[in-house]
Write a protein that holds these residues in place. Structure first.
Motif, PDB file in Angstrom:
ATOM      1  N   SER A 270       0.849  -1.191   0.000  1.00 52.48           N
ATOM      2  CA  SER A 270       0.000   0.000   0.000  1.00 52.48           C
ATOM      3  C   SER A 270       0.882   1.238   0.000  1.00 52.48           C
ATOM      4  O   SER A 270       1.935   1.260   0.618  1.00 52.48           O
ATOM      5  N   GLY A 271       0.458   2.258  -0.675  1.00 52.28           N
ATOM      6  CA  GLY A 271       1.247   3.490  -0.717  1.00 52.28           C
ATOM      7  C   GLY A 271       0.399   4.625  -1.237  1.00 52.28           C
ATOM      8  O   GLY A 271      -0.738   4.453  -1.640  1.00 52.28           O
ATOM      9  N   SER A 272       0.975   5.840  -1.209  1.00 49.95           N
ATOM     10  CA  SER A 272       0.227   7.019  -1.625  1.00 49.95           C
ATOM     11  C   SER A 272       0.438   7.339  -3.089  1.00 49.95           C
ATOM     12  O   SER A 272      -0.089   8.319  -3.589  1.00 49.95           O
ATOM     13  N   THR A 273       1.239   6.555  -3.793  1.00 48.10           N
ATOM     14  CA  THR A 273       1.499   6.840  -5.195  1.00 48.10           C
ATOM     15  C   THR A 273       0.290   6.459  -6.043  1.00 48.10           C
ATOM     16  O   THR A 273      -0.160   5.321  -6.004  1.00 48.10           O
ATOM     17  N   PRO A 274      -0.293   7.406  -6.799  1.00 50.90           N
ATOM     18  CA  PRO A 274      -1.443   7.062  -7.635  1.00 50.90           C
ATOM     19  C   PRO A 274      -1.021   6.214  -8.813  1.00 50.90           C
ATOM     20  O   PRO A 274       0.153   5.980  -9.052  1.00 50.90           O
ATOM     21  N   ALA A 275      -2.019   5.754  -9.569  1.00 53.52           N
ATOM     22  CA  ALA A 275      -1.738   4.954 -10.753  1.00 53.52           C
ATOM     23  C   ALA A 275      -0.863   5.736 -11.709  1.00 53.52           C
ATOM     24  O   ALA A 275      -0.957   6.964 -11.799  1.00 53.52           O
ATOM     25  N   PRO A 276       0.030   5.047 -12.456  1.00 52.81           N
ATOM     26  CA  PRO A 276       0.943   5.752 -13.368  1.00 52.81           C
ATOM     27  C   PRO A 276       0.224   6.667 -14.345  1.00 52.81           C
ATOM     28  O   PRO A 276       0.706   7.755 -14.660  1.00 52.81           O
ATOM     29  N   GLY A 277      -0.952   6.231 -14.847  1.00 51.53           N
ATOM     30  CA  GLY A 277      -1.669   7.084 -15.790  1.00 51.53           C
ATOM     31  C   GLY A 277      -2.096   8.400 -15.179  1.00 51.53           C
ATOM     32  O   GLY A 277      -2.032   9.454 -15.822  1.00 51.53           O
ATOM     33  N   VAL A 278      -2.524   8.367 -13.923  1.00 50.26           N
ATOM     34  CA  VAL A 278      -2.944   9.592 -13.245  1.00 50.26           C
ATOM     35  C   VAL A 278      -1.752  10.514 -13.042  1.00 50.26           C
ATOM     36  O   VAL A 278      -1.817  11.731 -13.279  1.00 50.26           O
ATOM     37  N   THR A 279      -0.647   9.933 -12.600  1.00 45.27           N
ATOM     38  CA  THR A 279       0.559  10.742 -12.381  1.00 45.27           C
ATOM     39  C   THR A 279       1.060  11.353 -13.680  1.00 45.27           C
ATOM     40  O   THR A 279       1.478  12.511 -13.717  1.00 45.27           O
ATOM     41  N   ASP A 280       1.009  10.583 -14.759  1.00 49.17           N
ATOM     42  CA  ASP A 280       1.431  11.094 -16.063  1.00 49.17           C
ATOM     43  C   ASP A 280       0.559  12.264 -16.496  1.00 49.17           C
ATOM     44  O   ASP A 280       1.059  13.282 -17.012  1.00 49.17           O
ATOM     45  N   ALA A 281      -0.749  12.126 -16.282  1.00 50.87           N
ATOM     46  CA  ALA A 281      -1.661  13.204 -16.665  1.00 50.87           C
ATOM     47  C   ALA A 281      -1.403  14.459 -15.833  1.00 50.87           C
ATOM     48  O   ALA A 281      -1.412  15.585 -16.361  1.00 50.87           O
ATOM     49  N   LEU A 282      -1.166  14.266 -14.526  1.00 52.42           N
ATOM     50  CA  LEU A 282      -0.868  15.414 -13.667  1.00 52.42           C
ATOM     51  C   LEU A 282       0.411  16.109 -14.119  1.00 52.42           C
ATOM     52  O   LEU A 282       0.465  17.337 -14.218  1.00 52.42           O
ATOM     53  N   ARG A 283       1.424  15.313 -14.356  1.00 50.63           N
ATOM     54  CA  ARG A 283       2.722  15.872 -14.745  1.00 50.63           C
ATOM     55  C   ARG A 283       2.609  16.667 -16.048  1.00 50.63           C
ATOM     56  O   ARG A 283       3.104  17.793 -16.161  1.00 50.63           O
ATOM     57  N   THR A 284       1.924  16.084 -17.029  1.00 45.54           N
ATOM     58  CA  THR A 284       1.776  16.755 -18.322  1.00 45.54           C
ATOM     59  C   THR A 284       0.925  18.010 -18.212  1.00 45.54           C
ATOM     60  O   THR A 284       1.264  19.070 -18.759  1.00 45.54           O
ATOM     61  N   GLY A 285      -0.187  17.905 -17.504  1.00 45.35           N
ATOM     62  CA  GLY A 285      -1.083  19.051 -17.374  1.00 45.35           C
ATOM     63  C   GLY A 285      -0.457  20.204 -16.616  1.00 45.35           C
ATOM     64  O   GLY A 285      -0.566  21.370 -17.030  1.00 45.35           O
ATOM     65  N   LEU A 286       0.215  19.904 -15.515  1.00 42.95           N
ATOM     66  CA  LEU A 286       0.837  20.967 -14.722  1.00 42.95           C
ATOM     67  C   LEU A 286       1.999  21.616 -15.469  1.00 42.95           C
ATOM     68  O   LEU A 286       2.231  22.824 -15.345  1.00 42.95           O
ATOM     69  N   SER A 287       2.716  20.826 -16.256  1.00 43.63           N
ATOM     70  CA  SER A 287       3.797  21.403 -17.070  1.00 43.63           C
ATOM     71  C   SER A 287       3.230  22.363 -18.102  1.00 43.63           C
ATOM     72  O   SER A 287       3.822  23.420 -18.383  1.00 43.63           O
ATOM     73  N   ALA A 288       2.074  22.013 -18.685  1.00 43.49           N
ATOM     74  CA  ALA A 288       1.434  22.903 -19.653  1.00 43.49           C
ATOM     75  C   ALA A 288       0.955  24.192 -18.989  1.00 43.49           C
ATOM     76  O   ALA A 288       1.074  25.285 -19.564  1.00 43.49           O
ATOM     77  N   VAL A 289       0.408  24.076 -17.777  1.00 45.06           N
ATOM     78  CA  VAL A 289      -0.020  25.275 -17.044  1.00 45.06           C
ATOM     79  C   VAL A 289       1.179  26.168 -16.738  1.00 45.06           C
ATOM     80  O   VAL A 289       1.106  27.405 -16.859  1.00 45.06           O
ATOM     81  N   TYR A 290       2.281  25.558 -16.348  1.00 43.61           N
ATOM     82  CA  TYR A 290       3.503  26.330 -16.101  1.00 43.61           C
ATOM     83  C   TYR A 290       3.924  27.099 -17.349  1.00 43.61           C
ATOM     84  O   TYR A 290       4.198  28.312 -17.298  1.00 43.61           O
ATOM     85  N   ALA A 291       3.964  26.414 -18.487  1.00 40.26           N
ATOM     86  CA  ALA A 291       4.388  27.059 -19.723  1.00 40.26           C
ATOM     87  C   ALA A 291       3.444  28.189 -20.110  1.00 40.26           C
ATOM     88  O   ALA A 291       3.884  29.283 -20.510  1.00 40.26           O
TER      89      ALA A 291
END
Length: 363
Positions: A270-291
């Motif tokens: 058990s851990g707090s890491t979400p599914a890889p797809g969710v993390t990938d979407a967060l990473r991509t979306g937040l990077s776009a918001v930053y840009a």
């Protein structure tokens, strides 16, 4: 600290009222016995300039709305170290806030002569806060920041001490030299490492994230050096290119997650890491918001490097710090932490719109 980089910053003495000479003419009849004596209007008294020192002046000196860009450093550092935020992370955040505000107070104390010409409305040149009070606040906040870091453990103090030294060196000696932007970038990178050291005890795993955040701060600080004069499109263009490169790097999945994240993501645990797809979407979306947050004002400043547009570019770069921090946390596999950091952006906007904060700039 950036003021990279980084946030918005008069009261003059009243002229003594002059009494008018009365024109010659017939005298008015004397008052009847028992009637009240006619009151002669009193000339307005001359008042010397006084130090206000109120909440508004201190909020302006310390750039309170810019504080929302600070907690994400420690949280992104904790994520990069592969550890969940805890009480020591909170101590690191408190230490960062104190050191950041120490830098703000010291910045205006060191620039008080320059601001008297270029920014006479700021608290020190306008006389609303005494220079001695600003310098005392900078020293007290630095001491508090180091004490809070010591409470988070020796590794945290080992990072906080050079961070404090970098802040003072930047404001007192390096700001107007070619080394100024690099010093500010180092301070922001050390702030991220402070969160990693306080939470996980080490900083090696957080070095890539610190380098990305420091590069962003370097670009913002380089633009800010022309915010009162304008006239240079080179710095905004370089910042625009840097933003594109950083957004691409932040959106890219790292080769290996931190050790703590790998353990949490292992099958059957058990851990707090979400599914890889969710993390990938967060990473991509937040990077776009930053840009998007940083690129548009940089582009406008490059087309027309006037002081107002350059100042907007600096403000946009400072605000873009939060989505970059959130993207770095998502890049480290800490989805919940990245969402927490991202929530600081709307909270900061709400705070800046409060009546008492409307005149306070983040730069």
């Amino acid at each position: 600290m950036n003021r990279a980089v980084p946030a918005a910053r008069d009261r003059s003495a009243r002229e003594p009222g002059a009494t008018r000479a009365q024109a010659p003419g017939p005298r008015a009849p004397a008052s009847a016995p028992g009637s009240p004596e006619p009151r002669t209007p009193r000339a307005p008294e001359s008042r010397a300039p006084r130090t206000d020192g109120g909440i508004g002046a201190w909020a302006e000196l310390l750039r309170l709305p810019a504080l929302f860009t600070v907690p994400g450093d420690a949280l992104a550092g904790a994520a990069a170290a592969g550890a969940r935020p805890g009480p020591r992370t909170l101590l690191a955040i408190a230490s960062s806030l104190c050191l950041y505000e120490a830098g703000m107070a010291l910045n205006d104390w060191a620039d008080r002569a320059e601001d008297a010409v270029e920014r006479p409305h700021r608290p020190l040149p306008s006389g609303r806060i005494r220079p001695a009070a600003a310098l005392t606040a900078a020293g007290a906040l630095t001491g508090a920041g180091l004490a809070l870091a010591a409470g988070a453990g020796r590794p945290a103090l080992a990072v906080a001490a050079p961070l404090a030294a970098t802040v003072w060196a930047y404001d007192l000696a390096l700001k107007h030299t070619p080394a100024g932007p690099a010093a500010m970038a180092a301070a922001r990178g050390l702030d991220l490492l402070l969160g990693a050291a306080a939470t996980g005890g080490g900083t090696r795993a957080a070095l890539p994230s610190a380098a990305l955040l420091g590069s962003h701060t370097l670009a913002v600080t380089a633009v800010s050096r022309r915010e009162t004069t304008g006239g240079s499109a080179l710095a905004p263009l370089a910042a625009l290119a840097t933003t594109g490169a950083l957004a691409a790097l932040a959106a890219r999945r790292p080769n290996r997650l931190p050790a703590g994240r790998r353990a949490a993501a292992a099958p059957g645990l058990s851990g707090s890491t979400p599914a890889p797809g969710v993390t990938d979407a967060l990473r991509t979306g937040l990077s776009a918001v930053y840009a998007a947050t940083a690129a548009r004002p940089y582009f406008h400043a490059a087309l027309n490097p006037s002081p107002p547009l350059t100042q907007r570019a600096v403000g946009g770069g400072i605000r873009a710090t939060i989505p970059l921090q959130a993207a770095l946390a998502a890049r480290s596999g800490a989805g919940a932490t990245s969402l927490l950091v991202a929530a600081l952006a709307p909270a900061g906007r709400w705070f800046a719109r409060r009546t008492a904060m409307r005149k306070v700039s983040i730069t």
